[in-house]
Design an enzyme around this catalytic site. Structure first.
Site, short mmCIF file in Angstrom:
data_model
loop_
_atom_site.label_atom_id
_atom_site.label_comp_id
_atom_site.label_asym_id
_atom_site.label_seq_id
_atom_site.Cartn_x
_atom_site.Cartn_y
_atom_site.Cartn_z
N ASP A 332 0.82 -1.21 0.00
CA ASP A 332 0.00 0.00 0.00
C ASP A 332 0.85 1.26 0.00
O ASP A 332 2.01 1.23 0.38
CB ASP A 332 -0.91 0.01 1.24
CG ASP A 332 -0.10 -0.05 2.53
OD1 ASP A 332 0.86 -0.85 2.57
OD2 ASP A 332 -0.40 0.71 3.47
N GLU A 333 0.21 2.33 -0.42
CA GLU A 333 0.75 3.69 -0.30
C GLU A 333 2.22 3.83 -0.70
O GLU A 333 3.03 4.33 0.06
CB GLU A 333 0.61 4.17 1.17
CG GLU A 333 -0.81 4.25 1.63
CD GLU A 333 -0.92 4.78 3.06
OE1 GLU A 333 -1.67 5.74 3.25
OE2 GLU A 333 -0.27 4.23 3.97
#
Ligand code: NAG
Ligand code: NAG
Ligand code: NAG
Ligand code: NAG
Ligand code: NAG
Length: 539
Positions: A332-333
């Site tokens: 993620d991210e």
């Protein structure tokens, strides 16, 4: 920590003015003996039986494949005895009320063994029948028997004199979803082992069955690796006191196993890896300011073979330590700023024909990770970002949704399941977020299958997770923030949605269950104005 080392008397100490009120109230026994999460089918009767610790035993039914010596159930019998008779430990030998007739709990299991680990194919269904002098718990596997013992323990209640009762009851129960997780983040704050163990205990009370251990992240790397000890030596908040040793990890896994809880570790990369860089030189991408390295680092360097060799070795170790067939790879991210700044990364992009689409580079990295995980015979879980930006994800990857409010996450579920992926929902259950009032109701009213899609698509939703991110949480406030708030999602994931659609009907039940948690030593915060029959006793 010694949760059961009580010295204070726990019988209500009534000062004189209350005595008359006490006798008036005591005529009616306290009997909100519900089970949380609500069983699929349950009939309760007004016939009730007093039970007492002197005349209460657990037995294996004669035909059961599990018999004395079964590690999971032998230890569960000890645990549940203490949970059913909490005063036994505080005031041994002191009993109130009439002496009860003998009561036997007979437990029978028809398949599987007692030494294995719970898995995605664990059968957790059970039947529980309580009648005069005997309760029977019948399950296919020990994991179902554990769920049945939990329900049994919740049927027991005490009147104001301290006499224990159980009503005649029939339960037939099974989970709605097989994956009912809870995430703890041990990177932003170190959680001591006892806090993790207590969380696992409370998870078993509410039938959550997956501990998602978000063990490392940017701030710290507390996992003590055998192969790469510098990761925690240099990346943990403290190399001795703020680490999870191999033996700590084994203890967590065994504590979980005995409660029918799987442990899924997350080693999130290529982002969220700042702490890794301290102990593993050259792993992270050097960021540039203009033509010179700025001295800061970005995500794992995706253009070096050495990064993949390292990740393969680390994940191989992780797979040897964590027996679960799932491995969470994060994903993620990922911030592309640093990759964009680095001239070597840019020229690699050119060579690969990726143009300026850095999500292609991330995609390549994740593909390597998923392949490593597959080579270790693990099913990968990744956060939704990986699906949002990439096309080439093996079909057996599980996608976890963490972004957005309804209907945003419902649309995401629709898209993911249409593409044939299995899905976990956590977006509505980020309960590290708190707001004034009864915010458990928000968790409770979630409808995980309320998205447009076919029956086949709906079947791809394997469950969900409560997430407790650790920015503002450590051992001081973990339990009160988790409990009873996490119970709302636990019921949503276990129980029949049609029978549990009303928060107002759930309110007295969850309030009662929260009192039960207090009785079991869990510092569960209050849901609203009110009181418990026995207030929290402290340590
Ligand atoms: C249990 O039995 C008592 C006493 O007969 C009764 O008042 C109570 O309603 C029963 N509880 C349930 C859940 O049926
Ligand atoms: C791979 O994992 C599955 C499911 O956990 C297991 O049944 C199987 O035996 C494993 N295969 C190998 C080669 O370890
Ligand atoms: C991942 O595995 C697949 C299937 O074996 C293979 O086609 C692909 O090239 C691999 N990807 C990488 C980045 O190694
Ligand atoms: C179910 O989904 C519809 C369409 O997105 C939405 O309008 C509705 O509010 C949802 N219901 C719940 C209870 O989430
Ligand atoms: C719940 O109610 C809906 C709508 O009435 C129905 O379609 C569904 O089958 C019910 N689910 C169960 C498990 O009974």
């Amino acid at each position: 920590m010694c949760r059961f080392c009580f010295h204070r008397p726990t019988v209500p100490m009534l000062s004189k003015p209350h005595i008359w009120l006490f006798f008036v109230v005591a005529v009616k026994a306290v009997s909100v003996n519900g089970v949380w999460p609500m069983p699929q089918k349950m009939s309760s009767f007004v016939e009730r039986y007093p039970i007492s610790p002197q005349a209460f035993t657990f037995q294996y039914t004669p035909g059961s494949v599990a018999q004395s010596g079964c590690s999971v159930l032998d230890s569960a019998f000890k645990r549940y005895f203490k949970l059913i008779f909490p005063d036994e430990l505080r005031q041994p030998g002191v009993h109130f009320g009439p002496l009860a007739k003998p009561f036997t709990v007979q437990v029978g299991v028809s398949e599987g063994n007692c030494d294995g680990y719970p898995s995605e194919s664990s059968k957790e269904s059970y039947r529980l029948s309580v009648s005069s002098g005997v309760a029977t718990v019948r399950a296919e596997m020990v994991w179902g028997a554990l769920r049945g013992l939990e329900s049994l323990s919740q049927l027991v209640y005490q009147d104001d004199y301290g006499v224990h009762y159980i009503n005649k009851t029939e339960i037939e129960d099974f989970p709605r979803f097989p994956f009912r997780g809870l995430l703890l983040d041990t990177s932003r704050h170190y959680l001591p082992l006892y806090a993790i163990m207590e969380t696992l205990d409370a998870m078993s009370y509410t039938k959550l069955n997956v501990f998602h251990w978000h063990i490392v992240d940017d701030p710290s790397f507390p996992y003590q690796s055998k192969l790469f000890p510098d990761l925690s030596n240099k990346g943990a908040f403290h190399p001795m006191t703020h680490v999870y040793t191999q033996s700590d990890v084994r203890r967590v896994i065994e504590h979980s196993r005995l409660r029918g809880i799987r442990v899924v570790p997350e080693f999130d990369s290529p982002g969220h890896t700042q702490s890794w860089g301290r102990g593993q030189p050259d792993l992270l991408t050097p960021c540039y300011r203009g033509d010179v390295p700025s001295g800061t680092y970005g995500p794992v360097n995706p253009i070096l073979r050495s990064s993949y060799v390292f990740m393969a070795k680390l994940l191989k170790e992780v797979a040897s330590v964590f027996p679960d067939s799932y491995l969470h790879l994060g994903g993620d991210e990922v911030d592309f700023t640093c990759w964009k700044s680095n001239p070597d990364v840019r020229s690699f992009m050119k060579t690969m024909g990726f143009g300026t689409d850095f999500s292609k580079l991330e995609s390549l990295y994740v593909e390597y990770m998923v392949n490593i995980s597959a080579s270790l015979n693990r099913t990968s879980i990744v956060w939704q970002d990986v699906f949002d930006y990439h096309e080439k994800i093996p079909k057996d990857t599980v996608l976890e949704i963490w972004k957005g409010l309804p209907p945003a996450y419902a649309q995401e579920m629709s898209r993911m399941t249409q593409a044939g992926y299995r899905v976990l929902l956590s977006a509505p259950w980020y309960i590290n977020h708190i707001r004034y009032g009864q915010d458990w109701r928000d968790s409770y009213t979630v409808k995980p299958l309320n998205f447009s899609g076919t029956e086949t698509q709906k079947r791809l939703v394997i469950g969900g997770e409560v997430c407790m991110w650790g920015e503002y949480v450590d051992a001081t406030n973990l339990s009160p923030r988790l409990w009873p708030r996490a119970c709302a999602a636990a019921e949503r994931l276990w129980s029949d949605e049609n029978q549990t659609s009303s928060t107002d009907e759930a309110f007295p039940r969850i309030t009662n269950f929260r009192c039960r948690l207090l009785r079991r030593g869990i510092r569960a915060e209050p849901l609203d104005v009110g009181h418990c029959q026995r207030e929290f006793q402290g340590f």
